[in-house]
Design an enzyme around this catalytic site. Structure first.
Site, PDB file in Angstrom:
ATOM      1  N   ASN A 176    -106.735  14.126  61.684  1.00 54.74           N
ATOM      2  CA  ASN A 176    -105.747  15.205  61.581  1.00 54.74           C
ATOM      3  C   ASN A 176    -105.749  15.941  62.917  1.00 54.74           C
ATOM      4  O   ASN A 176    -106.676  16.683  63.227  1.00 54.74           O
ATOM      5  CB  ASN A 176    -106.158  16.150  60.432  1.00 54.74           C
ATOM      6  CG  ASN A 176    -105.153  17.266  60.212  1.00 54.74           C
ATOM      7  OD1 ASN A 176    -104.206  17.432  60.985  1.00 54.74           O
ATOM      8  ND2 ASN A 176    -105.354  18.049  59.170  1.00 54.74           N
ATOM      9  N   ARG A 185    -102.782  11.946  59.687  1.00 56.71           N
ATOM     10  CA  ARG A 185    -101.907  12.919  59.032  1.00 56.71           C
ATOM     11  C   ARG A 185    -100.754  13.247  59.992  1.00 56.71           C
ATOM     12  O   ARG A 185    -100.977  13.588  61.144  1.00 56.71           O
ATOM     13  CB  ARG A 185    -102.669  14.197  58.732  1.00 56.71           C
ATOM     14  CG  ARG A 185    -101.762  15.251  58.147  1.00 56.71           C
ATOM     15  CD  ARG A 185    -102.399  16.600  58.132  1.00 56.71           C
ATOM     16  NE  ARG A 185    -101.450  17.568  57.587  1.00 56.71           N
ATOM     17  CZ  ARG A 185    -101.375  18.822  57.976  1.00 56.71           C
ATOM     18  NH1 ARG A 185    -102.167  19.276  58.908  1.00 56.71           N
ATOM     19  NH2 ARG A 185    -100.501  19.630  57.434  1.00 56.71           N
ATOM     20  N   HIS A 207     -97.250  20.021  52.365  1.00 56.66           N
ATOM     21  CA  HIS A 207     -98.439  19.916  51.501  1.00 56.66           C
ATOM     22  C   HIS A 207     -98.310  18.735  50.534  1.00 56.66           C
ATOM     23  O   HIS A 207     -98.976  18.706  49.498  1.00 56.66           O
ATOM     24  CB  HIS A 207     -98.652  21.189  50.636  1.00 56.66           C
ATOM     25  CG  HIS A 207     -99.072  22.408  51.402  1.00 56.66           C
ATOM     26  ND1 HIS A 207     -98.635  23.671  51.072  1.00 56.66           N
ATOM     27  CD2 HIS A 207     -99.894  22.558  52.471  1.00 56.66           C
ATOM     28  CE1 HIS A 207     -99.160  24.551  51.901  1.00 56.66           C
ATOM     29  NE2 HIS A 207     -99.928  23.911  52.763  1.00 56.66           N
ATOM     30  N   ARG A 229     -97.230  34.321  56.945  1.00 61.90           N
ATOM     31  CA  ARG A 229     -95.811  33.915  56.896  1.00 61.90           C
ATOM     32  C   ARG A 229     -95.076  34.684  55.800  1.00 61.90           C
ATOM     33  O   ARG A 229     -95.620  34.882  54.708  1.00 61.90           O
ATOM     34  CB  ARG A 229     -95.710  32.414  56.612  1.00 61.90           C
ATOM     35  CG  ARG A 229     -95.967  31.552  57.820  1.00 61.90           C
ATOM     36  CD  ARG A 229     -96.038  30.084  57.458  1.00 61.90           C
ATOM     37  NE  ARG A 229     -97.414  29.611  57.416  1.00 61.90           N
ATOM     38  CZ  ARG A 229     -97.791  28.408  57.006  1.00 61.90           C
ATOM     39  NH1 ARG A 229     -96.896  27.530  56.596  1.00 61.90           N
ATOM     40  NH2 ARG A 229     -99.058  28.071  57.004  1.00 61.90           N
ATOM     41  N   ARG A 268    -109.806  37.199  50.531  1.00 53.41           N
ATOM     42  CA  ARG A 268    -111.098  37.834  50.202  1.00 53.41           C
ATOM     43  C   ARG A 268    -111.151  39.249  50.767  1.00 53.41           C
ATOM     44  O   ARG A 268    -111.583  40.190  50.100  1.00 53.41           O
ATOM     45  CB  ARG A 268    -112.263  37.018  50.783  1.00 53.41           C
ATOM     46  CG  ARG A 268    -112.581  35.805  49.954  1.00 53.41           C
ATOM     47  CD  ARG A 268    -113.451  34.856  50.714  1.00 53.41           C
ATOM     48  NE  ARG A 268    -112.730  34.329  51.898  1.00 53.41           N
ATOM     49  CZ  ARG A 268    -113.091  33.254  52.569  1.00 53.41           C
ATOM     50  NH1 ARG A 268    -114.160  32.602  52.220  1.00 53.41           N
ATOM     51  NH2 ARG A 268    -112.389  32.827  53.598  1.00 53.41           N
ATOM     52  N   GLU A 315    -107.188  16.204  50.672  1.00 49.83           N
ATOM     53  CA  GLU A 315    -106.128  15.532  51.431  1.00 49.83           C
ATOM     54  C   GLU A 315    -106.669  14.341  52.216  1.00 49.83           C
ATOM     55  O   GLU A 315    -105.992  13.325  52.361  1.00 49.83           O
ATOM     56  CB  GLU A 315    -105.435  16.541  52.357  1.00 49.83           C
ATOM     57  CG  GLU A 315    -104.626  17.550  51.549  1.00 49.83           C
ATOM     58  CD  GLU A 315    -104.192  18.770  52.338  1.00 49.83           C
ATOM     59  OE1 GLU A 315    -103.053  18.784  52.798  1.00 49.83           O
ATOM     60  OE2 GLU A 315    -104.996  19.719  52.479  1.00 49.83           O
TER      61      GLU A 315
HETATM   62  P1  AMP Z   1    -107.079  27.262  52.700  1.00 47.92           P
HETATM   63  O1  AMP Z   1    -105.902  27.474  53.600  1.00 47.92           O
HETATM   64  O2  AMP Z   1    -106.803  26.323  51.573  1.00 47.92           O
HETATM   65  O3  AMP Z   1    -108.347  26.940  53.454  1.00 47.92           O
HETATM   66  O4  AMP Z   1    -107.360  28.678  51.993  1.00 47.92           O
HETATM   67  C1  AMP Z   1    -107.742  29.800  52.721  1.00 47.92           C
HETATM   68  C2  AMP Z   1    -107.566  31.024  51.852  1.00 47.92           C
HETATM   69  O5  AMP Z   1    -108.399  30.892  50.683  1.00 47.92           O
HETATM   70  C3  AMP Z   1    -107.999  32.317  52.545  1.00 47.92           C
HETATM   71  O6  AMP Z   1    -107.026  33.312  52.377  1.00 47.92           O
HETATM   72  C4  AMP Z   1    -109.246  32.690  51.788  1.00 47.92           C
HETATM   73  O7  AMP Z   1    -109.393  34.065  51.718  1.00 47.92           O
HETATM   74  C5  AMP Z   1    -108.976  32.143  50.416  1.00 47.92           C
HETATM   75  N1  AMP Z   1    -110.220  32.102  49.661  1.00 47.92           N
HETATM   76  C6  AMP Z   1    -111.302  31.364  49.878  1.00 47.92           C
HETATM   77  N2  AMP Z   1    -112.278  31.716  49.007  1.00 47.92           N
HETATM   78  C7  AMP Z   1    -111.770  32.711  48.243  1.00 47.92           C
HETATM   79  C8  AMP Z   1    -112.260  33.522  47.169  1.00 47.92           C
HETATM   80  N3  AMP Z   1    -113.486  33.362  46.719  1.00 47.92           N
HETATM   81  N4  AMP Z   1    -111.450  34.442  46.632  1.00 47.92           N
HETATM   82  C9  AMP Z   1    -110.221  34.626  47.104  1.00 47.92           C
HETATM   83  N5  AMP Z   1    -109.694  33.904  48.093  1.00 47.92           N
HETATM   84  C10 AMP Z   1    -110.456  32.959  48.659  1.00 47.92           C
END
Ligand code: AMP
Length: 397
Positions: A7, A90, A179, A240, A284, A383
């Site tokens: 990727n 990818r 996605h 975004r 978070r 993925e």
């Molecule tokens: P991704 O783009 O799939 O890696 O997701 C990233 C997002 O997942 C970020 O906004 C993180 O804050 C959120 N995330 C990861 N762990 C948690 C959690 N325990 N609670 C809430 N959001 C989370």
């Protein structure tokens, strides 16, 4: 069969070597700051993970270092590159030309180049990666796996925009969706979890992360999705905006004297939950800030959850029903509170959550109540494995 999954970003290269017998990850890693000073590689194998400085003027040197890491030292997982049977790349945008994964030929690379204007930030990096990999890996068969391909089954009523038709005919302006690799993977897993053929299922897949999209999957085929011509559309995301009234652009550009490039950059990089909260793009941080009394952080999360809920209602209506709702990606896999907020008060359409079952993260789980007509599933996305599976099946013919 061993498949190397690649990727590429414009300055990064993520990789994972997967042994398809047992779907075992032999090694994974990331090359960063390619083409810049202080490049580095993080390589993980045999329970050993290390980040080391490197010199990566281009992706070619990065690939050469990946080979070195895989074949020597503590991170060694193969004796020689000849053990790699295929490479899966990818690629973000396949336009209307690529409706499924395909073997990479000179012609395919040329077509990808023609499609670059549709994804100027992503496709050129993918092409760079493919060309560099060809230099380093020679004749190993390579497959392109597109983020858009899974959505190529959408009907025109779902992918057309209500603007002059010639924009579509002349310039390919339509909804493509992204996605796709993730939606395809979790939809397949959902069918396995439910023990039913995917052809008999109506699924709503919620990929909720830093970038988020929802897909309506009817009989295994994507029939609608929330992202559009670009990944800016649909839900509000980390930074975004998601969908908004196009009339706002002219109004704000007038107020601040922005040109269109500045405006679009704000919609991509300074909007979403970051823009609303003024706190962070990370969910978070927003949860913590809200607990400490920051109302705007709470509002940003509420807007996001409400957006997801509306898509669930819309896609259930679009498909004439839904058998299961899937939560995946960073937020979908980890945030029990957001899953609950999104899927609560939907009893009228047969969705009943089980709060206790929902108190879980990162593992395949049914999180709806036993008597819920519509199942709600937590399914970690993968993925890389999906790319490896597609690559293996194409190379095997
Ligand atoms: P991704 O783009 O799939 O890696 O997701 C990233 C997002 O997942 C970020 O906004 C993180 O804050 C959120 N995330 C990861 N762990 C948690 C959690 N325990 N609670 C809430 N959001 C989370």
């Amino acid at each position: 069969m061993k498949v190397l999954v690649i990727n590429c970003g414009s300055s990064s290269l993520k990789y994972q070597l997967i042994d398809m017998d047992g779907e075992k990850v032999l090694c994974k890693g990331l090359c960063e700051r390619i083409g810049m000073e202080s490049s580095m590689i993080t390589h993980e194998a045999n329970g050993h993970k290390a980040t080391t400085p490197a010199i990566f003027p281009t992706h070619t040197e990065a690939f050469a270092e990946v080979v070195k890491k895989m074949t020597t030292g503590e991170g060694k997982c193969i004796n020689d590159v000849s053990e790699i049977d295929a490479i899966g790349h990818r690629v973000v945008h396949g336009g209307e030309k690529f409706k499924s994964s395909c073997l990479i030929t000179d012609e395919v690379i040329e077509t990808l180049r023609e499609l670059s204007p549709l994804a100027p930030l992503h496709n050129p990096a993918g092409i760079l990666g493919i060309e560099a990999a060809r230099k380093v890996f020679g004749n190993i068969p390579m497959v392109a796996v597109f983020d858009t391909a899974f959505h190529s089954t959408m009907p025109p009523k779902a992918y057309m925009y209500a603007i002059p038709y010639e924009y579509y005919e002349k310039y390919g302006v339509r909804r493509y969706g992204f996605h796709g690799t993730s939606h395809k993977y979790v939809a397949g897993r959902a069918a396995a979890m439910l023990g039913k053929p995917i052809e008999e299922l109506k699924l709503i897949s919620c990929h909720l992360g830093n970038g988020s999209s929802i897909a309506a999957v009817d009989g295994g085929k994507s029939v609608d999705t929330s992202m559009g011509f670009t990944p800016l559309a649909g839900l509000p995301m980390g930074t975004r905006s998601g969908d908004l009234d196009a009339g706002i652009l002219e109004y704000i550009m007038g107020k601040y004297g922005y040109d269109i490039k500045e405006m679009v950059s704000i919609l991509n990089k300074k909007s979403g939950v970051q823009g609303v909260s003024g706190v962070s793009s990370d969910f978070r941080d927003l949860e913590n800030a809200h607990k400490e009394g920051n109302e705007r952080a709470g509002l940003a999360v509420d807007m996001f959850n409400y957006g997801v809920k509306k898509y669930i209602g819309a896609y259930a209506a679009a498909m004439g029903g839904v058998d299961a709702i899937i939560f995946t990606a960073g937020v979908g896999e980890n945030s029990a509170s957001q899953r609950l907020a999104i899927a609560s008060d939907l009893e009228f359409m047969g969705v009943k959550m089980d709060a206790e079952a929902n108190s879980v993260r990162g593992k395949e789980t049914v999180i709806s109540a036993a008597d819920s007509k519509v199942k709600v599933l937590l399914i970690p996305t993968n993925e890389e494995l999906m790319i490896a599976m597609d690559t293996a099946s194409i190379v095997k013919g």
